[in-house]
Write a protein that holds these residues in place. Structure first.
Motif, PDB file in Angstrom:
ATOM      1  N   HIS A   6      -1.373 -20.830  -5.330  1.00  0.00           N
ATOM      2  CA  HIS A   6      -1.780 -20.510  -3.952  1.00  0.00           C
ATOM      3  C   HIS A   6      -3.260 -20.133  -3.853  1.00  0.00           C
ATOM      4  N   ILE A   7      -4.062 -20.913  -4.526  1.00  0.00           N
ATOM      5  CA  ILE A   7      -5.505 -20.639  -4.495  1.00  0.00           C
ATOM      6  C   ILE A   7      -6.088 -21.133  -3.162  1.00  0.00           C
ATOM      7  N   SER A   8      -6.939 -20.308  -2.582  1.00  0.00           N
ATOM      8  CA  SER A   8      -7.677 -20.794  -1.408  1.00  0.00           C
ATOM      9  C   SER A   8      -9.156 -20.437  -1.570  1.00  0.00           C
ATOM     10  N   LYS A   9      -9.956 -21.307  -1.016  1.00  0.00           N
ATOM     11  CA  LYS A   9     -11.407 -21.090  -1.100  1.00  0.00           C
ATOM     12  C   LYS A   9     -12.051 -21.542   0.204  1.00  0.00           C
ATOM     13  N   VAL A  10     -12.784 -20.633   0.812  1.00  0.00           N
ATOM     14  CA  VAL A  10     -13.448 -20.953   2.076  1.00  0.00           C
ATOM     15  C   VAL A  10     -14.954 -20.787   1.877  1.00  0.00           C
ATOM     16  N   HIS A  19     -12.684 -24.888   4.753  1.00  0.00           N
ATOM     17  CA  HIS A  19     -11.600 -24.571   3.814  1.00  0.00           C
ATOM     18  C   HIS A  19     -11.601 -25.637   2.733  1.00  0.00           C
ATOM     19  N   ALA A  20     -12.215 -25.315   1.614  1.00  0.00           N
ATOM     20  CA  ALA A  20     -12.309 -26.300   0.533  1.00  0.00           C
ATOM     21  C   ALA A  20     -10.969 -26.440  -0.188  1.00  0.00           C
ATOM     22  N   LEU A  21     -10.308 -25.330  -0.417  1.00  0.00           N
ATOM     23  CA  LEU A  21      -8.968 -25.347  -1.017  1.00  0.00           C
ATOM     24  C   LEU A  21      -8.078 -24.444  -0.174  1.00  0.00           C
ATOM     25  N   THR A  46     -14.409 -28.638  -5.978  1.00  0.00           N
ATOM     26  CA  THR A  46     -14.212 -27.188  -5.828  1.00  0.00           C
ATOM     27  C   THR A  46     -13.122 -26.718  -6.776  1.00  0.00           C
ATOM     28  N   PHE A  47     -12.052 -27.499  -6.845  1.00  0.00           N
ATOM     29  CA  PHE A  47     -10.978 -27.156  -7.786  1.00  0.00           C
ATOM     30  C   PHE A  47     -11.529 -27.082  -9.212  1.00  0.00           C
ATOM     31  N   LEU A  54     -16.705 -21.578 -12.751  1.00  0.00           N
ATOM     32  CA  LEU A  54     -18.073 -21.642 -12.214  1.00  0.00           C
ATOM     33  C   LEU A  54     -18.108 -21.119 -10.783  1.00  0.00           C
ATOM     34  N   GLU A  55     -16.951 -20.985 -10.219  1.00  0.00           N
ATOM     35  CA  GLU A  55     -16.841 -20.573  -8.811  1.00  0.00           C
ATOM     36  C   GLU A  55     -15.677 -19.586  -8.722  1.00  0.00           C
ATOM     37  N   THR A  56     -15.802 -18.615  -7.826  1.00  0.00           N
ATOM     38  CA  THR A  56     -14.680 -17.690  -7.612  1.00  0.00           C
ATOM     39  C   THR A  56     -13.833 -18.226  -6.465  1.00  0.00           C
ATOM     40  N   PHE A  57     -12.658 -17.640  -6.275  1.00  0.00           N
ATOM     41  CA  PHE A  57     -11.792 -18.075  -5.167  1.00  0.00           C
ATOM     42  C   PHE A  57     -11.444 -16.860  -4.320  1.00  0.00           C
ATOM     43  N   ASP A  58     -10.904 -17.149  -3.121  1.00  0.00           N
ATOM     44  CA  ASP A  58     -10.669 -16.051  -2.172  1.00  0.00           C
ATOM     45  C   ASP A  58      -9.298 -15.413  -2.374  1.00  0.00           C
ATOM     46  N   THR A  59      -8.281 -16.235  -2.426  1.00  0.00           N
ATOM     47  CA  THR A  59      -6.926 -15.682  -2.607  1.00  0.00           C
ATOM     48  C   THR A  59      -6.176 -16.523  -3.631  1.00  0.00           C
ATOM     49  N   GLY A  60      -5.060 -15.994  -4.095  1.00  0.00           N
ATOM     50  CA  GLY A  60      -4.246 -16.693  -5.077  1.00  0.00           C
ATOM     51  C   GLY A  60      -4.465 -16.123  -6.460  1.00  0.00           C
TER      52      GLY A  60
END
Lengths: 236, 436
Positions: A6-10, A19-21, A46-47, A54-60
């Motif tokens: 349940h990864i999300s990235k904005v 909303h990239a993911l 992004t994934f 290399l990138e952080t994510f918002d949720t998940g």
């Protein structure tokens, strides 16, 4: 090896949110060779950036090689990248002023290895990609295919547990692309997990499993269902 | 890792030679100007006798005009009248004490083989040499009886002994000062207190005198002072004796007071002396006698001028302007290497390791700039030497100042590089890798 749930990235700017993911879940087993496909802007890169720390994510949540990496600081993420992850980029990303040898040396420099150990690993990696005789050359003195092989050697020298490849053959002609792909298959056969982002359906077919990403989500239901099943069995 | 980063830094400098030279030049210029002014300032404010400066006191008695103090700040005159100097010499409180003044002679060897030449002389008491720890090559000074009896004896500086006697031991030999023969009793080793604290009235950074004769000769030969002679009221002077009896001030006076009690006792002594003199109608001003140790004395005499301080401040401001320019250049350079930074971050370099890499590069620029700065400072000091006489011994870079130059160059360049290095690692590597 890789468990994303349940990864999300904005991505936010002053004007728009992208909303990239969204609710992105994926499970890659150790030793798998997974191809990630999808149209431009679907969230593949992004994934890959999140998976490669290399990138952080918002949720998940995200576990890599059994370790929860959701809340690691920069130094810990860097260490994990250095020790467990290898990268191959479409544009090779070699440092133009450094020789082939020194390019392969870059990740090893940040691992605090002795000079002898680094030399041994670099020689072995260059041998593996068939460029041992070009160690003193500059990247500009090599063909595109050779440059990508140097990039592969750089990734291999650190003996990573997982290799992330972003369009590894995107800048190569078909002959060189086939050589690089065969090399990746050899690496995978030796036990290294590979996750490869590609546009090329031919390339994707050579992978063990295809993941299709659309609008920031995994749309290959079969793959997603398999991941869910495995996650549930692990939870049980 | 340091050698690796140094190698990368050197490669980076060579890759952009013009940019590198600009930055090295800017730091070099800033350091050069700073070191030139700082060197002169440091040597000006140098403690000329560090192990003893707190025990040596310049003696000041306020014998000045009752209606107009000697200085606006109320400081008493820096020199004494002859009669007061003579009176203070009677005290037994100081460990050593010496009244003195600067004069001069025509010097010639006793056989008159060489033509005479002018020399500067210090007319003083025998304690002078112990007071200021003057080193001797041969012989020594003289005692009180020589002062009292105005003996025709002399101590030569090393330079004069070299010139007249070829550096040989001349003790016991004679020389001629003006039209009289003097017996050499001592030859000093090289002695060059800087600043010339014991008599800043005659040039803060002048060379010490070349010959030294007993104070008693001053009156016997009616020697006049080559320094300042000041008076606050008109006096009728018809003879040298009138001059000696006048309120004219022209004698420097130093006392060695090794501890606080001796100093307190001596302060009480000079205060009592002035109070007694007041009964005779002298010293019309309120009691204002001072004992100033060497550093306080040089401060009061403003050996280091305000101009020098302002100049040092301005030179550091100039260095700051140079550094600001370098910040801009470094920012452009480091941000231009964002792809390399992204790659290094991707393969495992931490932010701090990237900052370190860049700081090594600016450190190298700083060191090279520092070396250039030292060359410029050397040239600048030669310029000072050429422009201003009497500063010869001031304009030299010693080991301490060389270290300061290197340290300053390194620190200032690191300070200039910190922000660009920090900015460079703030860029997200992910986006930059894709754009390759």
């Amino acid at each position: 090896m890789l468990q994303m749930t349940h990864i999300s990235k904005v991505f936010r700017t002053e004007l728009v949110q992208t909303h990239a993911l969204r609710d992105f879940s994926l499970n890659v087993a150790e030793g798998e060779f997974v191809a990630v496909t999808g149209p431009s802007g679907s969230g593949k890169t992004t994934f890959l950036n999140i998976a490669g720390l290399l990138e952080t994510f918002d949720t998940g949540s995200y576990r890599l090689d059994g370790q929860d990496v959701s809340h690691l600081d920069d130094a810990a993420r860097s260490r994990l990248r250095n020790e467990k992850i290898g990268f191959i980029f479409q544009g090779f990303n070699l440092l133009p002023d450094l020789s082939v040898f020194d390019n392969v040396d870059v990740p090893l420099r940040y691992r605090g290895m002795s000079g002898g150990e680094r030399r041994r690993r670099i020689d072995k990696a260059l041998e593996q990609v068939g460029l041992a005789s070009r160690a003193k050359h500059l990247p500009s003195q090599l063909s595109g295919g050779q440059q990508q092989r140097v990039a592969i050697a750089r990734a291999l020298a650190g003996t990573p547990r997982i290799l992330f490849a972003d369009e590894p053959t995107g800048n190569l002609d078909s002959l060189m692309a086939r050589q690089v792909l065969e090399m990746l298959e050899e690496i995978n056969a030796a036990g290294t997990t590979i996750v490869m982002v590609t546009h090329d359906p031919e390339l994707a077919r050579r992978a063990h499993r295809n993941i299709h990403v659309m609008d920031g989500q995994v749309t290959d239901f079969t793959a997603f269902a398999a991941a869910q099943t495995e996650r549930e069995s692990l939870a049980a | 890792m340091l050698t690796y980063n140094l190698r990368l830094a050197w490669m980076s400098l060579r890759k952009h030679p013009v940019l590198s030279l600009l930055m090295i030049g800017a730091i070099g210029l800033g350091i050069g100007v700073c070191m030139t002014t700082l060197t002169v300032y440091t040597l000006m404010s140098n403690n000329p006798i560090p192990h003893k400066s707190s025990a040596l006191y310049a003696v000041q008695l306020d014998s000045w005009d009752p209606n107009d103090p000697y200085t606006e700040s109320g400081r008493p005159p820096p020199e004494l009248s002859y009669r007061d100097a003579q009176a203070l010499m009677e005290s037994t409180i100081p460990k050593r004490q010496a009244a003195m003044f600067k004069s001069g002679f025509a010097l010639q060897d006793a056989e008159a083989k060489q033509p005479p030449f002018t020399v500067l002389a210090r007319v003083t008491y025998g304690d002078f040499f112990g007071l200021f720890e003057v080193p001797f090559l041969f012989g020594g000074g003289w005692d009180r009886s020589a002062d009292r009896n105005a003996q025709q004896i002399v101590v030569l500086s090393k330079e004069i002994n070299d010139k007249v006697f070829g550096g040989a031991n001349s003790v016991g030999k004679n020389i001629r000062l003006d039209d009289r023969e003097y017996r050499v009793v001592g030859v000093m080793d090289h002695w060059h207190p800087s600043p010339k604290f014991y008599d800043p009235n005659n040039g803060d950074f002048d060379d010490p005198e070349e010959v030294y004769v007993p104070f008693g000769l001053g009156t016997a030969l009616e020697l006049t002072s080559y320094g300042n002679t000041n008076a606050w009221k008109p006096e009728k002077i018809n003879s040298f004796q009138d001059f000696l009896n006048s309120e004219y001030i022209w004698i420097q006076f130093w006392a060695e007071l090794p501890d606080a009690k001796t100093k307190d006792d001596y302060q009480a002594y000079i205060d009592q002396y002035v109070l007694e003199q007041k009964k005779l109608g002298r010293f019309p001003r309120p009691l204002n006698n001072r004992l100033s140790d060497v550093m306080k004395w040089m401060d009061e005499r403003e050996v280091v001028t305000d101009d020098s301080r302002v100049l040092v401040g301005l030179s550091f401001l100039f260095l700051a302007v140079c550094l600001l320019n370098i910040v801009g250049l470094l920012l452009a350079k480091f941000l231009g290497k964002s792809a390399e930074i992204a790659l290094r971050r991707a393969v495992g370099a931490t932010r701090w390791q990237i900052v370190q890499k860049h700081l090594v590069e600016v450190g190298l620029i700083g060191l090279l700039g520092g070396a250039l700065g030292l060359l410029l400072a050397f040239g600048g000091l030669r310029g000072v030497k050429a422009l201003y006489g009497g500063y010869d011994h001031l304009v030299q870079l010693d080991g301490r100042l060389l270290l300061i130059a290197v340290g300053l160059a390194l620190l200032s360049s690191l300070a200039a590089g910190l922000y660009p290095a920090w900015r460079a690692v703030q860029l997200a590597p992910a986006g930059l890798l894709k754009t390759q």
